[in-house]
Design a protein around this motif. Structure first.
Motif, PDB file in Angstrom:
ATOM      1  N   ASP A  18       0.804  -1.226   0.000  1.00 52.91           N
ATOM      2  CA  ASP A  18       0.000   0.000   0.000  1.00 52.91           C
ATOM      3  C   ASP A  18       0.835   1.272   0.000  1.00 52.91           C
ATOM      4  O   ASP A  18       0.339   2.338  -0.386  1.00 52.91           O
ATOM      5  N   ALA A  19       2.094   1.191   0.435  1.00 51.20           N
ATOM      6  CA  ALA A  19       2.964   2.376   0.504  1.00 51.20           C
ATOM      7  C   ALA A  19       3.795   2.563  -0.759  1.00 51.20           C
ATOM      8  O   ALA A  19       4.519   3.550  -0.888  1.00 51.20           O
ATOM      9  N   SER A  20       3.693   1.629  -1.706  1.00 50.36           N
ATOM     10  CA  SER A  20       4.472   1.680  -2.950  1.00 50.36           C
ATOM     11  C   SER A  20       3.696   2.481  -3.985  1.00 50.36           C
ATOM     12  O   SER A  20       2.596   2.089  -4.377  1.00 50.36           O
ATOM     13  N   VAL A  21       4.264   3.608  -4.441  1.00 53.36           N
ATOM     14  CA  VAL A  21       3.494   4.566  -5.235  1.00 53.36           C
ATOM     15  C   VAL A  21       4.077   4.779  -6.629  1.00 53.36           C
ATOM     16  O   VAL A  21       5.249   4.499  -6.882  1.00 53.36           O
ATOM     17  N   ARG A  22       3.204   5.286  -7.499  1.00 51.19           N
ATOM     18  CA  ARG A  22       3.592   5.677  -8.856  1.00 51.19           C
ATOM     19  C   ARG A  22       3.594   7.200  -8.920  1.00 51.19           C
ATOM     20  O   ARG A  22       2.696   7.852  -8.381  1.00 51.19           O
ATOM     21  N   ILE A  23       4.589   7.785  -9.581  1.00 53.53           N
ATOM     22  CA  ILE A  23       4.795   9.235  -9.537  1.00 53.53           C
ATOM     23  C   ILE A  23       4.961   9.790 -10.949  1.00 53.53           C
ATOM     24  O   ILE A  23       5.570   9.147 -11.810  1.00 53.53           O
ATOM     25  N   ILE A  24       4.438  10.996 -11.157  1.00 47.35           N
ATOM     26  CA  ILE A  24       4.622  11.697 -12.422  1.00 47.35           C
ATOM     27  C   ILE A  24       4.653  13.197 -12.125  1.00 47.35           C
ATOM     28  O   ILE A  24       4.050  13.662 -11.152  1.00 47.35           O
ATOM     29  N   GLN A  25       5.378  13.933 -12.934  1.00 44.92           N
ATOM     30  CA  GLN A  25       5.407  15.384 -12.747  1.00 44.92           C
ATOM     31  C   GLN A  25       4.018  15.957 -12.986  1.00 44.92           C
ATOM     32  O   GLN A  25       3.290  15.509 -13.878  1.00 44.92           O
ATOM     33  N   TYR A  26       3.644  16.948 -12.179  1.00 40.43           N
ATOM     34  CA  TYR A  26       2.313  17.554 -12.279  1.00 40.43           C
ATOM     35  C   TYR A  26       2.413  18.930 -12.915  1.00 40.43           C
ATOM     36  O   TYR A  26       3.195  19.785 -12.481  1.00 40.43           O
ATOM     37  N   ASN A  27       1.630  19.133 -13.980  1.00 42.47           N
ATOM     38  CA  ASN A  27       1.582  20.420 -14.664  1.00 42.47           C
ATOM     39  C   ASN A  27       0.394  21.208 -14.126  1.00 42.47           C
ATOM     40  O   ASN A  27      -0.765  20.833 -14.334  1.00 42.47           O
ATOM     41  N   THR A  28       0.672  22.296 -13.416  1.00 44.37           N
ATOM     42  CA  THR A  28      -0.396  23.076 -12.794  1.00 44.37           C
ATOM     43  C   THR A  28      -1.249  23.805 -13.828  1.00 44.37           C
ATOM     44  O   THR A  28      -2.407  24.135 -13.550  1.00 44.37           O
ATOM     45  N   ASP A  29      -0.715  24.069 -15.019  1.00 41.23           N
ATOM     46  CA  ASP A  29      -1.479  24.766 -16.052  1.00 41.23           C
ATOM     47  C   ASP A  29      -2.612  23.893 -16.593  1.00 41.23           C
ATOM     48  O   ASP A  29      -3.745  24.351 -16.762  1.00 41.23           O
ATOM     49  N   VAL A  30      -2.282  22.630 -16.888  1.00 37.20           N
ATOM     50  CA  VAL A  30      -3.302  21.727 -17.426  1.00 37.20           C
ATOM     51  C   VAL A  30      -3.913  20.852 -16.334  1.00 37.20           C
ATOM     52  O   VAL A  30      -4.836  20.083 -16.574  1.00 37.20           O
ATOM     53  N   GLN A  31      -3.335  20.947 -15.118  1.00 36.25           N
ATOM     54  CA  GLN A  31      -3.810  20.213 -13.948  1.00 36.25           C
ATOM     55  C   GLN A  31      -3.877  18.702 -14.188  1.00 36.25           C
ATOM     56  O   GLN A  31      -4.891  18.055 -13.953  1.00 36.25           O
ATOM     57  N   LYS A  32      -2.767  18.164 -14.674  1.00 33.71           N
ATOM     58  CA  LYS A  32      -2.661  16.714 -14.842  1.00 33.71           C
ATOM     59  C   LYS A  32      -1.189  16.314 -14.899  1.00 33.71           C
ATOM     60  O   LYS A  32      -0.297  17.150 -15.045  1.00 33.71           O
ATOM     61  N   GLY A  33      -0.963  15.017 -14.786  1.00 32.48           N
ATOM     62  CA  GLY A  33       0.397  14.509 -14.863  1.00 32.48           C
ATOM     63  C   GLY A  33       0.933  14.578 -16.273  1.00 32.48           C
ATOM     64  O   GLY A  33       0.212  14.304 -17.238  1.00 32.48           O
ATOM     65  N   VAL A  34       2.197  14.943 -16.413  1.00 30.46           N
ATOM     66  CA  VAL A  34       2.828  15.021 -17.730  1.00 30.46           C
ATOM     67  C   VAL A  34       4.192  14.337 -17.678  1.00 30.46           C
ATOM     68  O   VAL A  34       4.864  14.333 -16.654  1.00 30.46           O
ATOM     69  N   GLY A  35       4.595  13.771 -18.813  1.00 33.21           N
ATOM     70  CA  GLY A  35       5.937  13.202 -18.903  1.00 33.21           C
ATOM     71  C   GLY A  35       5.976  11.717 -18.662  1.00 33.21           C
ATOM     72  O   GLY A  35       5.075  10.973 -19.043  1.00 33.21           O
ATOM     73  N   GLY A  36       7.018  11.262 -17.988  1.00 28.33           N
ATOM     74  CA  GLY A  36       7.211   9.843 -17.745  1.00 28.33           C
ATOM     75  C   GLY A  36       6.957   9.485 -16.291  1.00 28.33           C
ATOM     76  O   GLY A  36       7.252  10.251 -15.376  1.00 28.33           O
ATOM     77  N   TYR A  37       6.411   8.303 -16.075  1.00 25.91           N
ATOM     78  CA  TYR A  37       6.139   7.824 -14.720  1.00 25.91           C
ATOM     79  C   TYR A  37       7.397   7.239 -14.098  1.00 25.91           C
ATOM     80  O   TYR A  37       8.258   6.686 -14.789  1.00 25.91           O
ATOM     81  N   PHE A  38       7.498   7.333 -12.785  1.00 23.58           N
ATOM     82  CA  PHE A  38       8.523   6.618 -12.026  1.00 23.58           C
ATOM     83  C   PHE A  38       7.902   6.156 -10.719  1.00 23.58           C
ATOM     84  O   PHE A  38       6.682   6.289 -10.527  1.00 23.58           O
ATOM     85  N   SER A  39       8.674   5.578  -9.832  1.00 23.65           N
ATOM     86  CA  SER A  39       8.121   4.935  -8.646  1.00 23.65           C
ATOM     87  C   SER A  39       8.751   5.483  -7.374  1.00 23.65           C
ATOM     88  O   SER A  39       9.752   6.202  -7.416  1.00 23.65           O
ATOM     89  N   GLY A  40       8.177   5.114  -6.245  1.00 28.41           N
ATOM     90  CA  GLY A  40       8.696   5.548  -4.952  1.00 28.41           C
ATOM     91  C   GLY A  40       7.998   4.813  -3.822  1.00 28.41           C
ATOM     92  O   GLY A  40       7.137   3.951  -4.052  1.00 28.41           O
ATOM     93  N   VAL A  41       8.353   5.176  -2.579  1.00 28.75           N
ATOM     94  CA  VAL A  41       7.746   4.538  -1.419  1.00 28.75           C
ATOM     95  C   VAL A  41       7.634   5.548  -0.281  1.00 28.75           C
ATOM     96  O   VAL A  41       8.563   6.309  -0.016  1.00 28.75           O
TER      97      VAL A  41
END
Length: 565
Positions: A42-65
């Protein structure tokens, strides 16, 4: 003499006890894997850069915890920029914002922190300094080839605790998208962070968790950290649990000889008289699904459709092939049903297979992919049932990637049509898409991620058309119509150049995923749990980290829908 006799008696008593201690307890190993996943998933997450102009994730995904109640997330330096805003997705679908903190490029260690208010699932941090070679480990992160929000589980072991590179080396498979993802011990404690790979499947390098402990204070500052980084003084406490090595992890299949031999009875080799590349096929028992009168004097096999042309032959005895008849094909699932005029006892009883969906509790189940005349391949169930979208490489003939510096979707490769035997890239004009062009839209929809492109492609069938908008180095913008065709994906990047190689197939409606190191030619055979549950049929090696299998319920439905009976 009496003393010598007593000494020999003691040896006879001690030896079997010692041997038992060195045999891996498979039941306990399975329980430990499942418990580790339960603590960490449950603590293992997927991450993407957030574009505040379009209010959505942009670019490539990566991971974290996530590792504490304050929302600190450990990840890889090569994916993060200080002060940038990120969109974090938990396995349950919840999304929160986070901010980039410290980045240590030399160690590939970075930290971001959740900025939204709330409570988060967390994973405990372990100690990499207490690890030894052959200690089992679990990866729970998000390989880019799947494009799925829920993380995927993989199993491996520590192969080098102090590699000359300064990183820790494991056999847990990773690829782009996994970067920054956590490596856990079987207690569900974070012991490493995914960093990089080499060509060998056994070369997977992790940032040791002690690096994050050492620079914890410094990583709180949102900046690039270089020389003279302040260090925290940390040492493992006396209560730090040290897990024992399990040398048997290097050859797990040897612990399943009985099961493997039984499963192997339903596995055969098949090839086509034109396409002389042998693959695997699965003997199936159709009793209860087909009228008994249709079964007498015959045997039935299921294999990989795209590798079987008009004249298949099944190897019933070593070196002896028998002509087979094609009874049915399913292009979407890449399945083919074959019949041979000879009755063979056994086979997977399709009438008795489970037809429900795969639960989260099944993740980490040990699996076996039996092989004809060879040892089977052990893996773990990595995810729940999911779909695989059309890739731009296989259906548009273009490889794409997100450029982290320019924040754009860039064309990285061009591929020839599948029917082009010379493997040449055909170009009709100077305005055609070229390597380094930037993709901006598909069907007038902006492209912010590679997943956006695949999701839109998946709405269209083979030979239908889509429009692509792209920008060249000169700055000129172009829009052209592209017909979806089949393209041959020539390996050109490290993630495609592993020894076994990828299958030339994606776009599946529903599949199982596991981390079995199968060759494409190993596909077509059954996938079992170690207790004998038939999970499905291996259908494709999707990427470095994942083998796909068509689930058992789809196999049964394929036979029912066949018009051959």
């Amino acid at each position: 003499m009496k003393k010598i006799f007593l000494f020999l008696v003691c040896l006879l008593i001690i030896k079997p006890i010692y041997a038992q201690r060195n045999d891996v307890n498979i039941e306990q190993l399975q329980r430990d894997i499942k418990e580790g996943i339960k603590c960490a998933y449950d603590a293992s997450v997927r991450i993407i850069q957030y574009n505040t102009d379009v209010q959505k994730g942009v670019g490539g995904y990566f991971s974290g915890v996530v590792v504490d109640n304050k929302g600190h997330i450990l990840t890889a330096a090569h994916a993060v920029k200080p002060n940038d805003i990120y969109l974090v997705t938990f396995p349950d679908g919840r999304q929160v914002k986070a901010k980039g903190l410290g980045v240590i490029s030399s160690a590939d260690a970075a930290m971001i922190v959740i900025t939204d208010k709330g409570k988060w699932p967390i994973a405990k941090m372990g100690w990499s300094s207490t690890l030894e070679s052959n200690v089992p480990c679990i990866s729970i992160s998000s390989p880019g080839s799947l494009g799925f929000n829920k993380p995927t589980v993989r199993l491996g072991y520590i192969s080098d605790t102090q590699h000359e590179s300064g990183f820790m080396k494991t056999t847990c498979l990773m690829e782009p998208g996994d970067s920054g993802g956590p490596l856990f011990d079987l207690r569900g404690r974070v012991v490493g962070i995914h960093s990089r790979i080499k060509l060998s499947l056994d070369d997977n390098f992790e940032v040791p968790i002690d690096v994050f402990r050492k620079y914890w204070t410094a990583l709180q500052s949102p900046e690039y950290l270089n020389a003279f980084i302040p260090e925290d003084k940390v040492v493992p406490g006396k209560k730090a649990e040290v897990l024992r090595p399990v040398p048997e992890m290097r050859q797990l299949i040897s612990n399943f000889k009985v099961q493997d031999q039984e499963f192997q009875k339903n596995v055969f080799t098949v090839k086509d008289s034109v396409n002389d590349s042998p693959i695997v096929c699965t003997l199936v028992d159709l009793n209860g699904l087909v009228p008994e009168s249709k079964l007498k004097g015959k045997s039935f096999f299921i294999s990989k459709n795209s590798m079987i042309l008009a004249h298949p032959m099944v190897e019933l005895v070593s070196g002896k092939f028998v002509d087979a008849k094609v009874l049915g094909r399913d292009e979407q699932s890449d399945l083919v049903l074959l019949e041979v005029p000879q009755e063979i006892t056994g086979g997977v009883n399709l009438q008795s297979v489970k037809t429900d969906s795969v639960s989260v509790e099944e993740l980490g189940n040990l699996l076996i992919s039996p092989q004809p005349q060879n040892n089977g391949i052990v893996s773990v169930l990595g995810n729940q049932l999911l779909s695989i979208p059309k890739s731009p490489a296989a259906f548009l003939g273009i490889g794409v990637n997100f450029n982290i510096d320019t924040r754009q979707i860039v064309v990285t490769a061009l591929y020839p049509e599948w029917t082009n035997t010379k493997g040449e890239i055909e170009k009709s004009s100077d305005d055609d898409i070229e390597i380094s062009d930037v993709l901006t839209k598909i069907n007038d929809q902006p492209i912010f991620t590679v997943k956006d492109l695949s999701d839109e492609l998946s709405k269209y069938d083979y030979k239908q058309s889509v429009s692509l908008q792209y920008t060249k180095k000169t700055g000129s913008s172009h829009t052209k119509t592209h017909v979806l065709k089949r393209y041959y994906i020539v390996p050109h990047v490290p993630t495609d150049l592993f020894r076994e190689g990828k299958s030339q197939r994606d776009n599946f409606k529903e599949v199982l995923v596991h981390d079995g190191k199968l060759n494409p030619s190993d596909c077509g055979g059954p996938l079992y749990s170690v207790n004998g549950t038939f999970y499905g049929i291996n259908i494709a090696r999707l990427c470095r980290t994942v083998t796909l299998a068509i689930p058992a319920k789809e196999i049964m439905q394929f036979v029912k829908d066949s018009k051959a009976f």
